[in-house]
Design a protein around this motif. Sequence first.
Motif, PDB file in Angstrom:
ATOM      1  N   ALA A   1      36.029  40.010  49.586  1.00 13.39           N
ATOM      2  CA  ALA A   1      36.380  40.974  48.197  1.00 13.39           C
ATOM      3  C   ALA A   1      34.817  40.642  47.311  1.00 13.39           C
ATOM      4  CB  ALA A   1      37.500  40.671  47.875  1.00 13.39           C
ATOM      5  N   THR A   2      34.712  39.443  47.076  1.00 14.15           N
ATOM      6  CA  THR A   2      33.870  38.946  46.519  1.00 14.15           C
ATOM      7  C   THR A   2      32.653  39.178  46.924  1.00 14.15           C
ATOM      8  OG1 THR A   2      33.001  36.829  47.098  1.00 14.15           O
ATOM      9  CG2 THR A   2      34.851  36.903  46.331  1.00 14.15           C
ATOM     10  N   THR A   3      31.962  40.015  47.435  1.00 11.12           N
ATOM     11  CA  THR A   3      31.026  40.556  47.559  1.00 11.12           C
ATOM     12  C   THR A   3      31.108  41.994  46.462  1.00 11.12           C
ATOM     13  OG1 THR A   3      31.236  42.103  49.709  1.00 11.12           O
ATOM     14  CG2 THR A   3      30.245  39.891  49.413  1.00 11.12           C
ATOM     15  N   THR A   4      31.736  42.222  45.784  1.00 12.89           N
ATOM     16  CA  THR A   4      32.092  43.664  45.670  1.00 12.89           C
ATOM     17  C   THR A   4      32.209  43.941  43.675  1.00 12.89           C
ATOM     18  OG1 THR A   4      34.609  43.430  45.307  1.00 12.89           O
ATOM     19  CG2 THR A   4      33.483  44.543  47.366  1.00 12.89           C
ATOM     20  N   ARG A   5      32.153  44.432  43.148  1.00 10.69           N
ATOM     21  CA  ARG A   5      31.899  44.772  41.951  1.00 10.69           C
ATOM     22  C   ARG A   5      32.476  44.265  41.057  1.00 10.69           C
ATOM     23  NH1 ARG A   5      28.183  46.746  38.520  1.00 10.69           N
ATOM     24  NH2 ARG A   5      26.950  47.772  40.683  1.00 10.69           N
ATOM     25  N   ASP A   6      34.220  44.634  42.016  1.00 11.12           N
ATOM     26  CA  ASP A   6      35.717  44.353  41.546  1.00 11.12           C
ATOM     27  C   ASP A   6      36.013  43.338  41.112  1.00 11.12           C
ATOM     28  OD1 ASP A   6      35.301  47.178  39.652  1.00 11.12           O
ATOM     29  OD2 ASP A   6      36.349  48.206  42.082  1.00 11.12           O
ATOM     30  N   ARG A   7      35.296  42.237  42.253  1.00 12.81           N
ATOM     31  CA  ARG A   7      35.674  41.295  42.745  1.00 12.81           C
ATOM     32  C   ARG A   7      36.450  39.394  41.521  1.00 12.81           C
ATOM     33  NH1 ARG A   7      30.411  40.370  41.603  1.00 12.81           N
ATOM     34  NH2 ARG A   7      29.878  39.296  40.297  1.00 12.81           N
ATOM     35  N   PRO A   8      37.317  39.212  42.079  1.00 15.62           N
ATOM     36  CA  PRO A   8      38.317  38.474  40.830  1.00 15.62           C
ATOM     37  C   PRO A   8      37.139  37.228  40.084  1.00 15.62           C
ATOM     38  CG  PRO A   8      39.140  38.402  43.251  1.00 15.62           C
ATOM     39  CD  PRO A   8      38.121  39.633  43.498  1.00 15.62           C
ATOM     40  N   LEU A   9      38.084  37.531  38.884  1.00 19.97           N
ATOM     41  CA  LEU A   9      36.707  36.296  38.689  1.00 19.97           C
ATOM     42  C   LEU A   9      36.486  34.610  39.291  1.00 19.97           C
ATOM     43  CD1 LEU A   9      34.962  35.498  36.049  1.00 19.97           C
ATOM     44  CD2 LEU A   9      36.758  34.452  34.993  1.00 19.97           C
ATOM     45  N   LYS A  10      37.849  35.002  39.614  1.00 25.12           N
ATOM     46  CA  LYS A  10      37.911  33.196  41.059  1.00 25.12           C
ATOM     47  C   LYS A  10      38.717  33.743  42.029  1.00 25.12           C
ATOM     48  CE  LYS A  10      35.907  29.060  42.330  1.00 25.12           C
ATOM     49  NZ  LYS A  10      34.610  29.412  42.594  1.00 25.12           N
ATOM     50  N   THR A  11      38.948  33.062  43.252  1.00 25.50           N
ATOM     51  CA  THR A  11      39.477  33.289  44.013  1.00 25.50           C
ATOM     52  C   THR A  11      39.692  31.658  44.999  1.00 25.50           C
ATOM     53  OG1 THR A  11      38.762  35.662  44.677  1.00 25.50           O
ATOM     54  CG2 THR A  11      40.792  34.224  46.170  1.00 25.50           C
ATOM     55  N   VAL A  12      41.002  31.399  44.507  1.00 27.68           N
ATOM     56  CA  VAL A  12      41.451  30.355  45.809  1.00 27.68           C
ATOM     57  C   VAL A  12      41.776  29.984  47.193  1.00 27.68           C
ATOM     58  CG1 VAL A  12      42.010  27.216  45.831  1.00 27.68           C
ATOM     59  CG2 VAL A  12      40.332  28.715  44.038  1.00 27.68           C
ATOM     60  N   ILE A  13      41.473  30.033  47.932  1.00 27.84           N
ATOM     61  CA  ILE A  13      42.326  29.836  49.469  1.00 27.84           C
ATOM     62  C   ILE A  13      43.530  28.654  49.464  1.00 27.84           C
ATOM     63  CG2 ILE A  13      42.202  30.161  51.661  1.00 27.84           C
ATOM     64  CD1 ILE A  13      41.456  33.190  50.559  1.00 27.84           C
ATOM     65  N   ASP A  14      44.260  28.857  49.752  1.00 25.21           N
ATOM     66  CA  ASP A  14      45.414  28.532  50.063  1.00 25.21           C
ATOM     67  C   ASP A  14      44.806  27.702  51.801  1.00 25.21           C
ATOM     68  OD1 ASP A  14      47.738  26.853  50.626  1.00 25.21           O
ATOM     69  OD2 ASP A  14      49.342  27.196  49.156  1.00 25.21           O
ATOM     70  N   VAL A  15      45.148  26.340  51.724  1.00 27.39           N
ATOM     71  CA  VAL A  15      45.228  25.649  53.860  1.00 27.39           C
ATOM     72  C   VAL A  15      46.194  25.333  53.422  1.00 27.39           C
ATOM     73  CG1 VAL A  15      43.276  25.285  54.861  1.00 27.39           C
ATOM     74  CG2 VAL A  15      42.396  25.841  52.334  1.00 27.39           C
ATOM     75  N   ARG A  16      47.040  24.795  53.373  1.00 25.03           N
ATOM     76  CA  ARG A  16      48.355  23.639  53.138  1.00 25.03           C
ATOM     77  C   ARG A  16      49.159  24.113  54.196  1.00 25.03           C
ATOM     78  NH1 ARG A  16      51.185  23.291  47.988  1.00 25.03           N
ATOM     79  NH2 ARG A  16      50.641  25.261  47.914  1.00 25.03           N
ATOM     80  N   TYR A  17      49.387  25.115  55.056  1.00 30.48           N
ATOM     81  CA  TYR A  17      50.115  25.877  55.816  1.00 30.48           C
ATOM     82  C   TYR A  17      49.568  27.016  56.705  1.00 30.48           C
ATOM     83  CZ  TYR A  17      53.883  23.561  52.893  1.00 30.48           C
ATOM     84  OH  TYR A  17      54.190  22.756  52.180  1.00 30.48           O
ATOM     85  N   PHE A  18      50.295  27.183  57.594  1.00 32.01           N
ATOM     86  CA  PHE A  18      49.335  28.394  58.405  1.00 32.01           C
ATOM     87  C   PHE A  18      50.102  28.567  59.655  1.00 32.01           C
ATOM     88  CE2 PHE A  18      45.365  25.930  58.020  1.00 32.01           C
ATOM     89  CZ  PHE A  18      45.278  24.615  58.402  1.00 32.01           C
ATOM     90  N   ALA A  19      50.206  30.470  59.254  1.00 32.20           N
ATOM     91  CA  ALA A  19      51.379  31.098  59.737  1.00 32.20           C
ATOM     92  C   ALA A  19      51.138  30.907  61.282  1.00 32.20           C
ATOM     93  CB  ALA A  19      50.821  32.757  59.323  1.00 32.20           C
ATOM     94  N   ASN A  20      52.204  30.987  62.339  1.00 34.22           N
ATOM     95  CA  ASN A  20      52.431  31.283  63.848  1.00 34.22           C
ATOM     96  C   ASN A  20      51.255  30.550  64.278  1.00 34.22           C
ATOM     97  OD1 ASN A  20      54.032  33.630  62.919  1.00 34.22           O
ATOM     98  ND2 ASN A  20      52.217  34.587  62.759  1.00 34.22           N
ATOM     99  N   GLN A  21      51.373  29.052  64.123  1.00 37.10           N
ATOM    100  CA  GLN A  21      50.601  27.970  64.884  1.00 37.10           C
ATOM    101  C   GLN A  21      51.674  26.903  65.356  1.00 37.10           C
ATOM    102  OE1 GLN A  21      46.898  28.135  65.444  1.00 37.10           O
ATOM    103  NE2 GLN A  21      46.869  30.091  63.834  1.00 37.10           N
ATOM    104  N   GLU A  22      52.349  27.230  65.730  1.00 38.77           N
ATOM    105  CA  GLU A  22      52.961  25.677  65.966  1.00 38.77           C
ATOM    106  C   GLU A  22      54.275  26.990  66.623  1.00 38.77           C
ATOM    107  OE1 GLU A  22      52.568  21.740  63.704  1.00 38.77           O
ATOM    108  OE2 GLU A  22      54.598  22.968  63.098  1.00 38.77           O
TER     109      GLU A  22
END
Length: 330
Positions: A309-330
Amino acid sequence: MMRTDRPMAWGVVGKDKPTIALQWKNLNSIPIPGPDDVVIRNEYIGLNPVDWKMIRNWPENWNIGHAPGVDGAGTVLKLGENVKSLVPGQRVAYHQDLHRNGSFASHTVVDNRALLKVPDILPLVLAAALPCPLMTAWQAIEKVPRRAEADVLITGAGGMVGRFLVQLAAQRGYLVTAMASARHHKTLRQLGAETVIAWETNSSQSQFFAVFDTVNAQHAASMADLIEANGHLVCIQDRLETPPVPPFDKALSLHEVALNALFRVGTERQWAQFRQAGEELLTMVARENLLAPEPRIEPITALPEALEATTTRDRPLKTVIDVRYFANQE
């Protein structure tokens, strides 16, 4: 969603693949730091245009499975034997060396010189959004001599780097003209721009002491007519391979910005200046003396789509990814 300390990373699956072609993989173990390195347990990843540009251009030293990502924030987990200025559990943000595995991972090994201590009053989620755009703006403004009430132009001022540049320039006493789309004009005035103009070059009749261009080399070259004699042209995207004016004409000073250059040739003094400036700027953001937009937050499982999405014209001004939790890994 469960917390896991199992080390994991997003790796690039092959050259010339789109940014969405990332694969989530288990790592064999938590990385071991070199003598001058620190292992960071990431909590948040800040996405930047350089991330997808690097994936698409594919540096020669990247292997299949390389973890991209330049910006992250988290806590210190392990210290190299030469590192004395940090302690486990310390909150830090960083801009990673492009030649090393990056922040798209649960754990990242970073040169200790690149780590910025995060003030207690600044949330890590916001700290992760800052290193690349904030330190790029700082490096750009440092290229130009200070001259009170000199007129400067910032192009592409509606983006993250441009917004920080507007504020830093205004705080240094420059009279700022911001070039951006109309939807950004109100915000840019609030951030300190004296004047806002549309994208057309001929919409300004002024001559500027300095132009900070955040667009590309071609656009930067087109700004040369707007710069006064002995003025400055600072290229934040790309670089000018040839001068935009004849020799001994305006005698412009041309500048390029390369935040990652410190990893190749930076001196200890330069690294110390980088850390001091970075930590002061983070404190300014924390105290709202420097305003940063709230980022969009996405889960780690959505990283490929968020990066695309950051490559598009309508991209968010800034995106941050939450790395603290992982789904279905345990």
